[in-house]
Scaffold this active site. Structure first.
Site, PDB file in Angstrom:
ATOM      1  N   THR A 125       0.825  -1.206   0.000  1.00  0.00           N
ATOM      2  CA  THR A 125       0.000   0.000   0.000  1.00  0.00           C
ATOM      3  C   THR A 125       0.862   1.259   0.000  1.00  0.00           C
ATOM      4  O   THR A 125       1.991   1.239   0.520  1.00  0.00           O
ATOM      5  CB  THR A 125      -0.917   0.005   1.252  1.00  0.00           C
ATOM      6  OG1 THR A 125      -1.422   1.317   1.479  1.00  0.00           O
ATOM      7  CG2 THR A 125      -0.154  -0.403   2.512  1.00  0.00           C
ATOM      8  N   ASP A 126       0.311   2.350  -0.519  1.00  0.00           N
ATOM      9  CA  ASP A 126       1.038   3.626  -0.467  1.00  0.00           C
ATOM     10  C   ASP A 126       1.171   4.135   0.969  1.00  0.00           C
ATOM     11  O   ASP A 126       1.966   5.035   1.236  1.00  0.00           O
ATOM     12  CB  ASP A 126       0.369   4.685  -1.362  1.00  0.00           C
ATOM     13  CG  ASP A 126      -1.056   5.028  -0.954  1.00  0.00           C
ATOM     14  OD1 ASP A 126      -1.603   4.383  -0.033  1.00  0.00           O
ATOM     15  OD2 ASP A 126      -1.634   5.952  -1.567  1.00  0.00           O
ATOM     16  N   GLU A 127       0.387   3.545   1.892  1.00  0.00           N
ATOM     17  CA  GLU A 127       0.437   4.033   3.277  1.00  0.00           C
ATOM     18  C   GLU A 127       1.791   3.771   3.929  1.00  0.00           C
ATOM     19  O   GLU A 127       2.110   4.374   4.954  1.00  0.00           O
ATOM     20  CB  GLU A 127      -0.716   3.437   4.094  1.00  0.00           C
ATOM     21  CG  GLU A 127      -2.059   3.814   3.485  1.00  0.00           C
ATOM     22  CD  GLU A 127      -3.276   3.514   4.340  1.00  0.00           C
ATOM     23  OE1 GLU A 127      -3.161   3.500   5.577  1.00  0.00           O
ATOM     24  OE2 GLU A 127      -4.356   3.309   3.753  1.00  0.00           O
ATOM     25  N   TYR A 153      -1.405  -0.301  11.167  1.00  0.00           N
ATOM     26  CA  TYR A 153      -1.658  -0.984   9.884  1.00  0.00           C
ATOM     27  C   TYR A 153      -0.489  -0.768   8.925  1.00  0.00           C
ATOM     28  O   TYR A 153       0.099  -1.727   8.410  1.00  0.00           O
ATOM     29  CB  TYR A 153      -2.967  -0.472   9.260  1.00  0.00           C
ATOM     30  CG  TYR A 153      -3.092  -0.795   7.775  1.00  0.00           C
ATOM     31  CD1 TYR A 153      -3.194  -2.106   7.325  1.00  0.00           C
ATOM     32  CD2 TYR A 153      -3.104   0.229   6.813  1.00  0.00           C
ATOM     33  CE1 TYR A 153      -3.301  -2.402   5.967  1.00  0.00           C
ATOM     34  CE2 TYR A 153      -3.215  -0.051   5.456  1.00  0.00           C
ATOM     35  CZ  TYR A 153      -3.308  -1.375   5.042  1.00  0.00           C
ATOM     36  OH  TYR A 153      -3.407  -1.661   3.699  1.00  0.00           O
ATOM     37  N   LYS A 157       2.373  -3.354   7.363  1.00  0.00           N
ATOM     38  CA  LYS A 157       2.549  -3.547   5.914  1.00  0.00           C
ATOM     39  C   LYS A 157       4.000  -3.227   5.507  1.00  0.00           C
ATOM     40  O   LYS A 157       4.583  -3.914   4.679  1.00  0.00           O
ATOM     41  CB  LYS A 157       1.574  -2.655   5.128  1.00  0.00           C
ATOM     42  CG  LYS A 157       0.111  -3.037   5.223  1.00  0.00           C
ATOM     43  CD  LYS A 157      -0.225  -4.392   4.636  1.00  0.00           C
ATOM     44  CE  LYS A 157      -0.117  -4.459   3.127  1.00  0.00           C
ATOM     45  NZ  LYS A 157      -0.572  -5.796   2.610  1.00  0.00           N
TER      46      LYS A 157
HETATM   47  P1  NAD Z   1     -10.010  -6.901   2.827  1.00  0.00           P
HETATM   48  O1  NAD Z   1      -9.954  -6.573   4.275  1.00  0.00           O
HETATM   49  O2  NAD Z   1     -11.254  -6.602   2.059  1.00  0.00           O
HETATM   50  O3  NAD Z   1      -9.702  -8.457   2.618  1.00  0.00           O
HETATM   51  C1  NAD Z   1      -8.694  -9.132   3.308  1.00  0.00           C
HETATM   52  C2  NAD Z   1      -8.904 -10.639   3.086  1.00  0.00           C
HETATM   53  O4  NAD Z   1      -7.841 -11.346   3.733  1.00  0.00           O
HETATM   54  C3  NAD Z   1     -10.212 -11.167   3.679  1.00  0.00           C
HETATM   55  O5  NAD Z   1     -10.868 -11.999   2.738  1.00  0.00           O
HETATM   56  C4  NAD Z   1      -9.757 -11.977   4.888  1.00  0.00           C
HETATM   57  O6  NAD Z   1     -10.628 -13.069   5.193  1.00  0.00           O
HETATM   58  C5  NAD Z   1      -8.392 -12.463   4.436  1.00  0.00           C
HETATM   59  N1  NAD Z   1      -7.501 -12.785   5.564  1.00  0.00           N
HETATM   60  C6  NAD Z   1      -7.269 -12.020   6.668  1.00  0.00           C
HETATM   61  N2  NAD Z   1      -6.407 -12.654   7.491  1.00  0.00           N
HETATM   62  C7  NAD Z   1      -6.071 -13.824   6.883  1.00  0.00           C
HETATM   63  C8  NAD Z   1      -5.214 -14.898   7.219  1.00  0.00           C
HETATM   64  N3  NAD Z   1      -4.519 -14.892   8.390  1.00  0.00           N
HETATM   65  N4  NAD Z   1      -5.082 -15.933   6.373  1.00  0.00           N
HETATM   66  C9  NAD Z   1      -5.789 -15.947   5.195  1.00  0.00           C
HETATM   67  N5  NAD Z   1      -6.630 -14.970   4.826  1.00  0.00           N
HETATM   68  C10 NAD Z   1      -6.768 -13.917   5.662  1.00  0.00           C
HETATM   69  O7  NAD Z   1      -8.745  -6.186   2.170  1.00  0.00           O
HETATM   70  P2  NAD Z   1      -8.580  -5.414   0.781  1.00  0.00           P
HETATM   71  O8  NAD Z   1      -9.038  -4.034   0.940  1.00  0.00           O
HETATM   72  O9  NAD Z   1      -9.097  -6.274  -0.309  1.00  0.00           O
HETATM   73  O10 NAD Z   1      -6.969  -5.374   0.703  1.00  0.00           O
HETATM   74  C11 NAD Z   1      -6.246  -6.473   0.137  1.00  0.00           C
HETATM   75  C12 NAD Z   1      -4.765  -6.158   0.163  1.00  0.00           C
HETATM   76  O11 NAD Z   1      -4.526  -4.964  -0.585  1.00  0.00           O
HETATM   77  C13 NAD Z   1      -4.209  -5.909   1.559  1.00  0.00           C
HETATM   78  O12 NAD Z   1      -2.945  -6.517   1.654  1.00  0.00           O
HETATM   79  C14 NAD Z   1      -4.105  -4.383   1.652  1.00  0.00           C
HETATM   80  O13 NAD Z   1      -3.057  -4.010   2.512  1.00  0.00           O
HETATM   81  C15 NAD Z   1      -3.810  -4.036   0.214  1.00  0.00           C
HETATM   82  N6  NAD Z   1      -4.266  -2.691  -0.212  1.00  0.00           N
HETATM   83  C16 NAD Z   1      -5.548  -2.291  -0.008  1.00  0.00           C
HETATM   84  C17 NAD Z   1      -5.974  -1.043  -0.469  1.00  0.00           C
HETATM   85  C18 NAD Z   1      -7.406  -0.583  -0.300  1.00  0.00           C
HETATM   86  O14 NAD Z   1      -7.722   0.556  -0.633  1.00  0.00           O
HETATM   87  N7  NAD Z   1      -8.325  -1.422   0.159  1.00  0.00           N
HETATM   88  C19 NAD Z   1      -5.071  -0.198  -1.118  1.00  0.00           C
HETATM   89  C20 NAD Z   1      -3.740  -0.642  -1.311  1.00  0.00           C
HETATM   90  C21 NAD Z   1      -3.364  -1.895  -0.861  1.00  0.00           C
HETATM   91  P1  TYD Z   2     -10.550   4.377   4.793  1.00  0.00           P
HETATM   92  O1  TYD Z   2     -11.574   3.942   3.783  1.00  0.00           O
HETATM   93  O2  TYD Z   2     -10.613   3.780   6.175  1.00  0.00           O
HETATM   94  O3  TYD Z   2      -9.117   4.152   4.116  1.00  0.00           O
HETATM   95  P2  TYD Z   2      -7.634   4.634   4.629  1.00  0.00           P
HETATM   96  O4  TYD Z   2      -7.720   5.108   6.019  1.00  0.00           O
HETATM   97  O5  TYD Z   2      -6.845   3.364   4.516  1.00  0.00           O
HETATM   98  O6  TYD Z   2      -7.213   5.703   3.659  1.00  0.00           O
HETATM   99  O7  TYD Z   2     -10.649   5.952   4.957  1.00  0.00           O
HETATM  100  C1  TYD Z   2     -10.479   6.828   3.856  1.00  0.00           C
HETATM  101  C2  TYD Z   2     -10.507   8.243   4.397  1.00  0.00           C
HETATM  102  O8  TYD Z   2     -11.821   8.515   4.894  1.00  0.00           O
HETATM  103  C3  TYD Z   2      -9.559   8.468   5.558  1.00  0.00           C
HETATM  104  O9  TYD Z   2      -8.999   9.783   5.435  1.00  0.00           O
HETATM  105  C4  TYD Z   2     -10.441   8.402   6.782  1.00  0.00           C
HETATM  106  C5  TYD Z   2     -11.777   8.909   6.273  1.00  0.00           C
HETATM  107  N1  TYD Z   2     -12.972   8.325   6.942  1.00  0.00           N
HETATM  108  C6  TYD Z   2     -13.948   9.181   7.490  1.00  0.00           C
HETATM  109  O10 TYD Z   2     -13.844  10.412   7.418  1.00  0.00           O
HETATM  110  N2  TYD Z   2     -15.037   8.614   8.087  1.00  0.00           N
HETATM  111  C7  TYD Z   2     -15.201   7.255   8.196  1.00  0.00           C
HETATM  112  O11 TYD Z   2     -16.197   6.798   8.786  1.00  0.00           O
HETATM  113  C8  TYD Z   2     -14.192   6.401   7.613  1.00  0.00           C
HETATM  114  C9  TYD Z   2     -14.321   4.909   7.689  1.00  0.00           C
HETATM  115  C10 TYD Z   2     -13.095   6.992   6.993  1.00  0.00           C
END
Ligand code: NAD
Ligand code: TYD
Length: 341
Positions: A125-127, A153, A157
């Site tokens: 992630t970019d985070e 988090y 990562k």
């Molecule tokens: P999500 O929370 O929707 O899904 C995570 C999945 O991992 C779930 O299906 C969960 O059951 C599974 N999981 C959790 N712990 C596990 C374990 N111990 N063993 C096997 N499976 C397990 O997450 P997401 O938003 O789809 O993110 C997926 C990946 O992409 C993550 O690694 C996250 O860091 C990365 N990512 C997410 C975003 C975003 O905006 N959502 C952006 C950049 C990177």
């Molecule tokens: P989120 O979807 O949790 O992603 P991330 O924190 O990984 O970027 O949140 C996106 C942005 O929205 C973040 O700046 C926090 C804000 N946010 C709110 O303002 N209210 C909310 O209830 C949530 C879940 C997020």
């Protein structure tokens, strides 16, 4: 080609499984997921009967289970999406993030080292780069930006990324890492900003905006992220990191107002609540390496992508309403109960 996708029952992993199963009928796609609160097999309904798809329930931290799986399946590629992903949950329970995001990653890396692998891909992630100031729109994250994490988090990562790179250097493991900005699109768990605001606005419930709503996220449609990972698997160079983002920066308030407008709901639903501790101000990706080296180009911009996404949530109410009625309702109460009073 046999690919194990971990976390394939989550948001991005689920979209990636759809993408790969449909695009590569000759590949075998194994979805390995623990089905935590964030995992949902209903997301896989459209592909579950395809001959090139298989689901296995399991924990990436469970070493005997993972080694056994590698012995039996002999995968060519691992794509690791499995993680604890919600920053607000990480504030309450950092340890579970270390367990899955760090120990889960090193367990997979050890299995790759033991049994051999053509490619291990880490979905990051970019985070991991921390945040950028709001008054410097000229600054972007490149692959050379130092890691500087803010939340448990992102710290977990970043730790995982460092192990992936260490296994490349020390054990010559063929690895790649992608670091993507915030994703949106179908099948996102409704604790994250966009589906949370959508589902609550539809129910005419208040929309909890943290702080003053001026924090900026760089939004990318999940389909463009999946395409980027597909490209990196096929054309990316071992040991390399690729940033993924489409230059779609929006303040949280802009996102929430866009949703309200599309659903014809009043802005009076917005409720400013206590800020998230350590809240990152701005994320912004420079995707030049992915574009010039691998020819990636996003198909969506935020204005078209958000309208498609809103349509999807309207057309698929059953998918998210079932989630809202389960374990999630007690989470929402504990996270927002006092803040929304
Ligand atoms: P999500 O929370 O929707 O899904 C995570 C999945 O991992 C779930 O299906 C969960 O059951 C599974 N999981 C959790 N712990 C596990 C374990 N111990 N063993 C096997 N499976 C397990 O997450 P997401 O938003 O789809 O993110 C997926 C990946 O992409 C993550 O690694 C996250 O860091 C990365 N990512 C997410 C975003 C975003 O905006 N959502 C952006 C950049 C990177
Ligand atoms: P989120 O979807 O949790 O992603 P991330 O924190 O990984 O970027 O949140 C996106 C942005 O929205 C973040 O700046 C926090 C804000 N946010 C709110 O303002 N209210 C909310 O209830 C949530 C879940 C997020």
């Amino acid at each position: 080609m046999k690919i194990v996708v971990t976390g394939g029952a989550g948001f991005i992993g689920g979209n990636f499984v759809h993408h790969m199963v449909n695009k590569y009928p000759d590949y075998e796609i194994i979805n390995l997921d623990l089905l935590t609160y964030a995992g949902n097999l209903e997301t896989l309904k459209p592909v579950e009967d395809k001959p090139n798809y298989k689901f296995i329930k399991g924990d990436i931290v469970d070493r005997p289970f993972i080694f056994d799986l590698f012995e039996k399946e002999k995968p060519d590629i691992i794509v690791n999406f499995a993680a604890e992903t919600h920053v607000d949950r990480a504030v309450v329970d950092p340890e579970s993030f270390v367990r899955t995001n760090v120990t889960g990653t090193t367990t997979l890396l050890d299995a790759c080292k033991e049994y051999g692998i053509k490619r291990y891909h880490q979905v990051s992630t970019d985070e991991v780069y921390g945040d950028l100031p709001l008054d410097r729109p000229d600054l972007f994250f490149t692959e050379e930006t130092p890691l500087h994490t803010s939340s448990p988090y992102s710290a977990a990562k970043a730790g995982a990324d460092l192990f992936v790179l260490a296994y490349h250097r020390t054990f010559k493991l063929p690895v790649t890492i992608s670091r993507c900005s915030n994703n949106y699109g179908p099948y996102q768990f409704p604790e994250k900003l966009i589906p949370l605001m959508l589902s609550r606005a539809l129910a005419n419930e208040s929309l909890p905006v943290y702080g003053n709503g001026e924090n900026v996220r760089d939004w990318l449609h999940v389909a463009d992220h999946c395409e980027a990972i597909d490209l990196i698997l096929h054309k990316g160079r071992d040991g390399e990191i690729y940033n993924v983002g489409g230059h779609n920066e929006r303040t949280n308030l802009e996102v929430v107002k866009t949703i309200l407008k599309a659903l014809d709901r009043p802005e009076s639903l917005i409720k400013y609540v206590t800020d998230r501790p350590g809240h990152d101000r701005r994320y912004a990706i420079d995707p030049a390496k992915l574009e010039t080296e691998l020819g990636w180009k996003p198909k969506y911009n935020f204005d078209t992508g958000i309208q498609q996404t809103i349509r999807w949530y309207l057309d698929n109410e059953d998918w998210w309403k079932r989630i809202l009625s389960g374990e999630y309702s007690s989470y929402f109460e504990s996270m927002y109960g006092e803040r929304l009073q």
